[in-house]
Design an enzyme around this catalytic site. Sequence first.
Site, PDB file in Angstrom:
ATOM      1  N   PHE A 181      -9.919  -2.101   5.191  1.00  0.00           N
ATOM      2  CA  PHE A 181     -10.767  -3.429   4.878  1.00  0.00           C
ATOM      3  C   PHE A 181      -9.900  -4.051   4.180  1.00  0.00           C
ATOM      4  CE2 PHE A 181     -14.611  -3.154   7.404  1.00  0.00           C
ATOM      5  CZ  PHE A 181     -14.298  -2.117   8.382  1.00  0.00           C
ATOM      6  N   ASN A 182     -10.283  -4.849   2.921  1.00  0.00           N
ATOM      7  CA  ASN A 182      -9.511  -5.753   2.495  1.00  0.00           C
ATOM      8  C   ASN A 182      -8.620  -5.331   0.993  1.00  0.00           C
ATOM      9  OD1 ASN A 182     -10.987  -7.472   3.983  1.00  0.00           O
ATOM     10  ND2 ASN A 182      -9.665  -9.110   3.052  1.00  0.00           N
ATOM     11  N   ASP A 203      15.213   1.580   9.295  1.00  0.00           N
ATOM     12  CA  ASP A 203      13.958   0.770  10.053  1.00  0.00           C
ATOM     13  C   ASP A 203      13.530   2.015  11.110  1.00  0.00           C
ATOM     14  OD1 ASP A 203      13.068  -0.813  12.343  1.00  0.00           O
ATOM     15  OD2 ASP A 203      14.147  -2.415  11.420  1.00  0.00           O
ATOM     16  N   ALA A 260       4.899   1.530   7.964  1.00  0.00           N
ATOM     17  CA  ALA A 260       5.911   0.479   8.368  1.00  0.00           C
ATOM     18  C   ALA A 260       5.446  -0.257   9.438  1.00  0.00           C
ATOM     19  CB  ALA A 260       7.289   1.131   8.613  1.00  0.00           C
ATOM     20  N   ALA A 261       5.037  -1.589   9.246  1.00  0.00           N
ATOM     21  CA  ALA A 261       4.757  -2.482  10.303  1.00  0.00           C
ATOM     22  C   ALA A 261       4.427  -4.106   9.713  1.00  0.00           C
ATOM     23  CB  ALA A 261       3.096  -2.080  10.576  1.00  0.00           C
ATOM     24  N   LEU A 267      -6.403 -13.738  -0.363  1.00  0.00           N
ATOM     25  CA  LEU A 267      -7.189 -14.394  -1.145  1.00  0.00           C
ATOM     26  C   LEU A 267      -7.077 -14.091  -2.590  1.00  0.00           C
ATOM     27  CD1 LEU A 267      -9.554 -16.617  -1.316  1.00  0.00           C
ATOM     28  CD2 LEU A 267     -10.931 -14.555  -1.273  1.00  0.00           C
ATOM     29  N   TYR A 271      -2.277  -9.022  15.593  1.00  0.00           N
ATOM     30  CA  TYR A 271      -2.085  -7.917  14.667  1.00  0.00           C
ATOM     31  C   TYR A 271      -3.071  -6.725  14.962  1.00  0.00           C
ATOM     32  CZ  TYR A 271      -2.779  -5.495  10.113  1.00  0.00           C
ATOM     33  OH  TYR A 271      -2.652  -4.519   9.292  1.00  0.00           O
ATOM     34  N   GLY A 321      -9.203 -17.130  13.635  1.00  0.00           N
ATOM     35  CA  GLY A 321      -9.379 -15.831  14.008  1.00  0.00           C
ATOM     36  C   GLY A 321     -10.094 -14.953  13.089  1.00  0.00           C
ATOM     37  N   ILE A 351       0.851  -1.047  -0.093  1.00  0.00           N
ATOM     38  CA  ILE A 351       0.083  -0.021  -0.038  1.00  0.00           C
ATOM     39  C   ILE A 351       0.985   1.282  -0.045  1.00  0.00           C
ATOM     40  CG2 ILE A 351      -1.901   1.292   1.083  1.00  0.00           C
ATOM     41  CD1 ILE A 351      -2.654  -1.689   2.462  1.00  0.00           C
TER      42      ILE A 351
HETATM   43  N1  UFG Z   1      -9.267 -17.048   2.322  1.00  0.00           N
HETATM   44  C1  UFG Z   1      -9.634 -18.404   1.733  1.00  0.00           C
HETATM   45  N2  UFG Z   1      -8.576 -18.938   1.197  1.00  0.00           N
HETATM   46  C2  UFG Z   1      -7.160 -18.827   1.178  1.00  0.00           C
HETATM   47  C3  UFG Z   1      -6.965 -17.285   1.581  1.00  0.00           C
HETATM   48  C4  UFG Z   1      -8.175 -16.664   2.331  1.00  0.00           C
HETATM   49  O1  UFG Z   1     -10.537 -18.916   1.980  1.00  0.00           O
HETATM   50  O2  UFG Z   1      -6.339 -19.175   0.535  1.00  0.00           O
HETATM   51  C5  UFG Z   1     -10.582 -16.448   3.028  1.00  0.00           C
HETATM   52  C6  UFG Z   1     -10.093 -15.920   4.156  1.00  0.00           C
HETATM   53  O3  UFG Z   1     -10.531 -16.816   5.238  1.00  0.00           O
HETATM   54  C7  UFG Z   1     -11.131 -14.756   4.333  1.00  0.00           C
HETATM   55  C8  UFG Z   1     -11.082 -14.211   2.917  1.00  0.00           C
HETATM   56  O4  UFG Z   1     -10.550 -15.247   2.325  1.00  0.00           O
HETATM   57  O5  UFG Z   1     -12.230 -15.052   4.836  1.00  0.00           O
HETATM   58  C9  UFG Z   1     -10.137 -12.822   2.952  1.00  0.00           C
HETATM   59  O6  UFG Z   1      -8.860 -13.286   3.489  1.00  0.00           O
HETATM   60  P1  UFG Z   1      -7.179 -12.531   3.292  1.00  0.00           P
HETATM   61  O7  UFG Z   1      -6.355 -13.136   3.983  1.00  0.00           O
HETATM   62  O8  UFG Z   1      -7.127 -11.930   1.707  1.00  0.00           O
HETATM   63  O9  UFG Z   1      -7.778 -11.218   4.164  1.00  0.00           O
HETATM   64  P2  UFG Z   1      -8.143 -10.982   5.660  1.00  0.00           P
HETATM   65  O10 UFG Z   1      -9.648 -10.613   5.451  1.00  0.00           O
HETATM   66  O11 UFG Z   1      -7.975 -12.206   6.492  1.00  0.00           O
HETATM   67  O12 UFG Z   1      -7.306 -10.002   6.347  1.00  0.00           O
HETATM   68  C10 UFG Z   1      -7.044  -8.666   5.767  1.00  0.00           C
HETATM   69  C11 UFG Z   1      -5.829  -7.897   5.873  1.00  0.00           C
HETATM   70  C12 UFG Z   1      -5.528  -8.115   7.165  1.00  0.00           C
HETATM   71  C13 UFG Z   1      -6.515  -7.229   8.020  1.00  0.00           C
HETATM   72  C14 UFG Z   1      -7.947  -7.902   7.620  1.00  0.00           C
HETATM   73  C15 UFG Z   1      -8.941  -6.869   8.482  1.00  0.00           C
HETATM   74  O13 UFG Z   1      -4.953  -8.995   5.069  1.00  0.00           O
HETATM   75  O14 UFG Z   1      -4.174  -7.356   7.188  1.00  0.00           O
HETATM   76  O15 UFG Z   1      -8.111  -7.897   6.227  1.00  0.00           O
HETATM   77  O16 UFG Z   1      -9.801  -6.535   7.460  1.00  0.00           O
HETATM   78  F1  UFG Z   1      -6.297  -7.273   9.334  1.00  0.00           F
END
Ligand code: UFG
Length: 327
Positions: A169-170, A51, A74-75, A190, A141, A284, A12
């Site tokens: 969000f995503n 850093d 940076a995180a 995903l 996180y 989670g 990002i």
């Molecule tokens: N998922 C799958 N298969 C995969 C990968 C992900 O089914 O191989 C699902 C996950 O379970 C989730 C959705 O796809 O339901 C999205 O997963 P992501 O890992 O792409 O994203 P997240 O929603 O888990 O996390 C993202 C960011 C985080 C942030 C979070 C909060 O990556 O940094 O959104 O909104 F904390």
Amino acid sequence: MAILVLGGAGYIGSHTVYELIAAGRDVVVADNLLTGFRAAVHPKARFYEADIRDRQAMDQIFEREEIEGVIHFAASSQVGESMSNPLKYYDNNLWGTTCLLQSMVAHGVDKIVFSSTAATYGEPERVPILETDPTHPTNCYGETKLAMETMMRWTQQAHGLRYVALRYFNACGAHPSGAIGEAHNPETHLIPLILQVPNGQRDHISIFGEDYPTKDGTCVRDYIHVTDLAQAHILAMDYLLQGGESNVFNLGNGVGFTVKEVIDVARKVTGHPIPAQVSPRRAGDPAQLVASSEKARTVLGWKPQYADLETIVSSAWDWHKAHPNGY
Ligand code: UFG
């Protein structure tokens, strides 16, 4: 005067630097390159390999450059890793931000825009989620990001810092120029994982759980294009530069898509059948995360350009096809 972008070699961060430069801003980037890529940094940005936990390095940047505001990406940002190695997240995200704020206070730099996350909410009581809704993170996180917000609030009271926390969000998609895109190692998100199937790098995509209380049993998320996120950072910095008070904003499209819907969109965009297999839930994962971004639209004047998931996935596909191994 320049904007200092910390973590400007990451996903990002690099997109925000591209948008800042396109808007004619003077940009300084600092990144430790542990997860970022030097090649992702816009050639017109002045780059420091540094850093944020290195107070001396931060001090040097504030002494050498005329910084009017900081945008802080940076995180560490992997939910799963934060559960198995929480202290890494306290060290990088909280100790790093402590060192950064100490240096900013010492140098009289009092404006910061930073990455927060929908993970601060945990399992929401309702969707779309408002900024005033309860925050009960379900992973380390999200906990460290919420603590970063609190750290900023106390620093404001003591030292007059003004901050904007942007709860993404995503994030997904890639720069329309094709110059930069999403590259994580390991990849856990995903959309890039789905696109590894048509790219010949994976034979199927796993669906993490099919028994959630959603319309098709898979998790619902609010997918927002990275360039739209980048624009929000510029608007947030301008808001602070124009005297705006500290604030927290959600950034999403306000529309939820299930995992199966995202896979279907990717099948349409790529023309590939993309086999999918249901596997157990991932620890989670909340069932639904959808933003109300009304506040960002009203207060910042934010208008996301990529509301359509097909266009978002197409931009990601263009990048991944051309860069199957990232940078
Ligand atoms: N998922 C799958 N298969 C995969 C990968 C992900 O089914 O191989 C699902 C996950 O379970 C989730 C959705 O796809 O339901 C999205 O997963 P992501 O890992 O792409 O994203 P997240 O929603 O888990 O996390 C993202 C960011 C985080 C942030 C979070 C909060 O990556 O940094 O959104 O909104 F904390």
